[in-house]
Write a protein that holds these residues in place. Structure first.
Motif, PDB file in Angstrom:
ATOM      1  N   GLN A 147      20.210   2.003  26.518  1.00 33.64           N
ATOM      2  CA  GLN A 147      19.561   3.206  27.052  1.00 33.64           C
ATOM      3  C   GLN A 147      18.224   2.863  27.686  1.00 33.64           C
ATOM      4  OE1 GLN A 147      19.480   6.877  24.760  1.00 33.64           O
ATOM      5  NE2 GLN A 147      20.968   6.005  23.368  1.00 33.64           N
ATOM      6  N   ARG A 148      17.438   2.068  26.964  1.00 37.47           N
ATOM      7  CA  ARG A 148      16.111   1.693  27.476  1.00 37.47           C
ATOM      8  C   ARG A 148      16.234   0.907  28.776  1.00 37.47           C
ATOM      9  NH1 ARG A 148      14.675   0.950  22.018  1.00 37.47           N
ATOM     10  NH2 ARG A 148      15.260  -1.237  22.119  1.00 37.47           N
ATOM     11  N   GLU A 149      17.213  -0.009  28.803  1.00 36.95           N
ATOM     12  CA  GLU A 149      17.383  -0.842  29.999  1.00 36.95           C
ATOM     13  C   GLU A 149      17.750   0.004  31.204  1.00 36.95           C
ATOM     14  OE1 GLU A 149      20.259  -4.485  31.588  1.00 36.95           O
ATOM     15  OE2 GLU A 149      20.243  -3.923  29.458  1.00 36.95           O
ATOM     16  N   LEU A 150      18.677   0.920  31.032  1.00 33.57           N
ATOM     17  CA  LEU A 150      19.080   1.788  32.138  1.00 33.57           C
ATOM     18  C   LEU A 150      17.922   2.661  32.600  1.00 33.57           C
ATOM     19  CD1 LEU A 150      21.261   2.924  33.997  1.00 33.57           C
ATOM     20  CD2 LEU A 150      21.900   4.496  32.154  1.00 33.57           C
ATOM     21  N   ARG A 151      17.189   3.206  31.630  1.00 34.70           N
ATOM     22  CA  ARG A 151      16.065   4.075  31.961  1.00 34.70           C
ATOM     23  C   ARG A 151      14.989   3.304  32.720  1.00 34.70           C
ATOM     24  NH1 ARG A 151      15.705   6.158  27.268  1.00 34.70           N
ATOM     25  NH2 ARG A 151      14.131   4.780  26.414  1.00 34.70           N
ATOM     26  N   GLU A 152      14.702   2.074  32.282  1.00 31.95           N
ATOM     27  CA  GLU A 152      13.666   1.275  32.928  1.00 31.95           C
ATOM     28  C   GLU A 152      14.091   0.868  34.337  1.00 31.95           C
ATOM     29  OE1 GLU A 152      12.992  -1.936  30.277  1.00 31.95           O
ATOM     30  OE2 GLU A 152      11.927  -0.719  28.778  1.00 31.95           O
ATOM     31  N   GLU A 201      18.626   0.040  47.626  1.00 34.41           N
ATOM     32  CA  GLU A 201      19.759   0.957  47.709  1.00 34.41           C
ATOM     33  C   GLU A 201      20.984   0.364  47.032  1.00 34.41           C
ATOM     34  OE1 GLU A 201      19.891   3.998  48.664  1.00 34.41           O
ATOM     35  OE2 GLU A 201      17.804   4.090  49.308  1.00 34.41           O
ATOM     36  N   GLN A 202      21.178  -0.957  47.187  1.00 32.93           N
ATOM     37  CA  GLN A 202      22.292  -1.627  46.519  1.00 32.93           C
ATOM     38  C   GLN A 202      22.106  -1.580  44.994  1.00 32.93           C
ATOM     39  OE1 GLN A 202      22.464  -5.564  48.199  1.00 32.93           O
ATOM     40  NE2 GLN A 202      23.140  -4.842  50.212  1.00 32.93           N
ATOM     41  N   LYS A 208      23.767   3.731  39.403  1.00 34.99           N
ATOM     42  CA  LYS A 208      24.592   4.943  39.378  1.00 34.99           C
ATOM     43  C   LYS A 208      25.961   4.666  38.782  1.00 34.99           C
ATOM     44  CE  LYS A 208      22.506   7.666  43.086  1.00 34.99           C
ATOM     45  NZ  LYS A 208      22.730   8.354  44.379  1.00 34.99           N
ATOM     46  N   LYS A 209      26.467   3.462  39.032  1.00 35.73           N
ATOM     47  CA  LYS A 209      27.752   3.085  38.460  1.00 35.73           C
ATOM     48  C   LYS A 209      27.660   3.023  36.939  1.00 35.73           C
ATOM     49  CE  LYS A 209      31.256  -0.551  38.478  1.00 35.73           C
ATOM     50  NZ  LYS A 209      31.642  -1.893  38.990  1.00 35.73           N
ATOM     51  N   ARG A 210      26.555   2.452  36.453  1.00 38.08           N
ATOM     52  CA  ARG A 210      26.359   2.398  35.002  1.00 38.08           C
ATOM     53  C   ARG A 210      26.199   3.795  34.417  1.00 38.08           C
ATOM     54  NH1 ARG A 210      22.033  -1.326  32.550  1.00 38.08           N
ATOM     55  NH2 ARG A 210      23.156  -0.542  30.736  1.00 38.08           N
ATOM     56  N   ALA A 211      25.506   4.660  35.155  1.00 35.86           N
ATOM     57  CA  ALA A 211      25.355   6.038  34.680  1.00 35.86           C
ATOM     58  C   ALA A 211      26.709   6.734  34.626  1.00 35.86           C
ATOM     59  CB  ALA A 211      24.402   6.803  35.595  1.00 35.86           C
ATOM     60  N   LYS A 212      27.551   6.456  35.621  1.00 37.29           N
ATOM     61  CA  LYS A 212      28.889   7.036  35.643  1.00 37.29           C
ATOM     62  C   LYS A 212      29.713   6.525  34.468  1.00 37.29           C
ATOM     63  CE  LYS A 212      32.826   7.746  38.744  1.00 37.29           C
ATOM     64  NZ  LYS A 212      33.392   7.434  40.086  1.00 37.29           N
ATOM     65  N   GLU A 213      29.542   5.244  34.151  1.00 33.67           N
ATOM     66  CA  GLU A 213      30.250   4.666  33.004  1.00 33.67           C
ATOM     67  C   GLU A 213      29.786   5.306  31.711  1.00 33.67           C
ATOM     68  OE1 GLU A 213      29.398   0.543  33.389  1.00 33.67           O
ATOM     69  OE2 GLU A 213      30.935   0.182  34.933  1.00 33.67           O
ATOM     70  N   TYR A 214      28.492   5.602  31.626  1.00 31.00           N
ATOM     71  CA  TYR A 214      27.961   6.288  30.446  1.00 31.00           C
ATOM     72  C   TYR A 214      28.617   7.662  30.295  1.00 31.00           C
ATOM     73  CZ  TYR A 214      24.141   3.535  28.400  1.00 31.00           C
ATOM     74  OH  TYR A 214      23.415   2.620  27.709  1.00 31.00           O
ATOM     75  N   LYS A 215      28.717   8.380  31.420  1.00 28.79           N
ATOM     76  CA  LYS A 215      29.315   9.710  31.372  1.00 28.79           C
ATOM     77  C   LYS A 215      30.783   9.629  30.950  1.00 28.79           C
ATOM     78  CE  LYS A 215      26.287  11.922  34.779  1.00 28.79           C
ATOM     79  NZ  LYS A 215      26.213  12.628  36.077  1.00 28.79           N
ATOM     80  N   ALA A 216      31.481   8.603  31.455  1.00 27.60           N
ATOM     81  CA  ALA A 216      32.881   8.413  31.066  1.00 27.60           C
ATOM     82  C   ALA A 216      32.983   8.098  29.586  1.00 27.60           C
ATOM     83  CB  ALA A 216      33.496   7.291  31.899  1.00 27.60           C
ATOM     84  N   LYS A 217      32.011   7.330  29.106  1.00 28.87           N
ATOM     85  CA  LYS A 217      31.983   6.987  27.685  1.00 28.87           C
ATOM     86  C   LYS A 217      31.729   8.238  26.845  1.00 28.87           C
ATOM     87  CE  LYS A 217      29.874   3.610  24.562  1.00 28.87           C
ATOM     88  NZ  LYS A 217      28.818   2.565  24.429  1.00 28.87           N
ATOM     89  N   VAL A 218      30.825   9.091  27.336  1.00 29.19           N
ATOM     90  CA  VAL A 218      30.548  10.358  26.655  1.00 29.19           C
ATOM     91  C   VAL A 218      31.826  11.180  26.543  1.00 29.19           C
ATOM     92  CG1 VAL A 218      29.411  12.592  26.880  1.00 29.19           C
ATOM     93  CG2 VAL A 218      28.115  10.516  27.292  1.00 29.19           C
ATOM     94  N   GLN A 219      32.541  11.310  27.665  1.00 31.19           N
ATOM     95  CA  GLN A 219      33.752  12.120  27.680  1.00 31.19           C
ATOM     96  C   GLN A 219      34.822  11.545  26.766  1.00 31.19           C
ATOM     97  OE1 GLN A 219      34.013  15.133  29.389  1.00 31.19           O
ATOM     98  NE2 GLN A 219      35.774  15.260  28.011  1.00 31.19           N
ATOM     99  N   LYS A 220      34.969  10.231  26.785  1.00 35.11           N
ATOM    100  CA  LYS A 220      35.979   9.581  25.946  1.00 35.11           C
ATOM    101  C   LYS A 220      35.686   9.808  24.475  1.00 35.11           C
ATOM    102  CE  LYS A 220      38.115   5.112  24.925  1.00 35.11           C
ATOM    103  NZ  LYS A 220      38.126   3.651  25.236  1.00 35.11           N
TER     104      LYS A 220
END
Length: 309
Positions: A147-152, A201-202, A208-220
């Motif tokens: 979480q900290r790494e993504l936030r930073e 931008e890259q 954003k991909k990691r954030a999407k993976e987090y959301k998928a993890k939340v849903q799962k």
């Protein structure tokens, strides 16, 4: 002979019947029997529950004269914990601080100068906030280091974009005072800034991909938790019925004409943000027949009046 007030007769009769009914029940004994039944239910459920899943937290019991006994069953919902978790409380992600637009020497807000670039900074910060809020609402614990790494990373990208926007603004301002030779250097610096923006931008795409993976993890996790929760509630109903068939005779102070009600808090459907309770109302005579093996537990459960409220 004195005349009897016929209007008062039903009230007097009801009073006598209620008084007779109340005096026939030893409330202290019934209270003790309810406590024993609660302990039996808790013990039975605990033996058949997964330690990592939902747990029966507590049972509260009451008696309503003329109606019967009521058990309120409170279930501790299952939470998801990260693989490094050693504690039992969910981590609440820190809310990000939205970068404030810097002021230039003339006192203008940076947003006026950055234009779309500064909106990107705000967008990134708000996206981070949305992820954090979702994690809080879902009550899910993720690995704190991730979480900290993504936030930073998100914050650093936002700051880099802000710095690049400032450099671009300064170049555009200096352009007005450059001669031809200096304009060539200006174009070179502008190209360099654009290259750096492409790199960022890259990096944004990866974040954003990691954030999407987090959301998928939340849903799962939420889907798995919901299945586990429903399975527990289904097993809880079976456990309750089995206990009543085996030990329901212990409620000797409860009149045969009354009922045994079980309220399982939060076991119903969620509608408009409110989760309903599941209610099971058993007839004392049906419970007695199950104790005497005239019917089985499945038949007893089918006879119960079940509904959500």
């Amino acid at each position: 002979m004195k005349n009897i007030n016929k209007a008062a007769l039903p009230l007097a009769l009801a009073s006598v019947l209620f008084s007779s009914h109340a005096s026939a029940i030893d409330y202290d004994k019934l209270h003790q029997q309810l406590d024993i039944m609660s302990d039996i239910i808790k013990s039975s459920v605990k033996k058949q529950s997964d330690n990592k899943g939902p747990q029966l937290a507590r049972i509260e019991s009451h008696y309503l004269a003329g109606q019967g006994v009521v058990f309120n069953l409170n279930v501790a919902r299952v939470l998801y914990y990260g693989h490094n978790s050693n504690i039992n409380t969910p981590v609440m992600p820190l809310m990000p601080v939205v970068p404030r637009p810097p002021r230039n020497s003339e006192g203008h807000e940076g947003a006026e100068l950055f234009g779309e670039n500064y909106e990107i900074v705000i967008e990134e910060a708000m996206e981070e906030a949305a992820i954090a809020i979702e994690m809080i609402n879902e009550n899910i614990r993720f690995d704190a280091e991730d979480q900290r790494e993504l936030r930073e990373q998100e914050r650093e990208l936002a700051y880099e974009l802000r710095d690049l926007a400032r450099e671009e603004r300064d170049l555009n301002y200096e352009k007005l005072h450059l001669d031809d030779d200096e304009k060539a250097e200006y174009q070179k610096e502008l190209v360099e800034i654009k290259k750096r923006k492409e790199v960022i931008e890259q990096a944004k795409v990866k974040v954003k991909k990691r954030a999407k993976e987090y959301k998928a993890k939340v849903q799962k996790v939420q889907d798995e938790k919901a299945k586990q929760q429903q399975l527990f509630y289904s097993q809880l109903e079976s456990n309750i019925t089995d206990v009543l068939c085996s030990y329901g005779g212990g409620l000797k102070e409860l009149p045969d004409s009354e009922y045994i009600s079980m309220i399982i808090n939060g076991a119903g459907n969620t509608i408009d943000g409110r989760t309903k309770d599941k209610v099971l109302v058993f007839n004392k005579l049906d419970v007695k027949n199950c104790v005497l093996e005239r019917i089985d537990a499945a038949a007893l459960l089918s006879k119960a009046n079940g509904y959500q409220f």
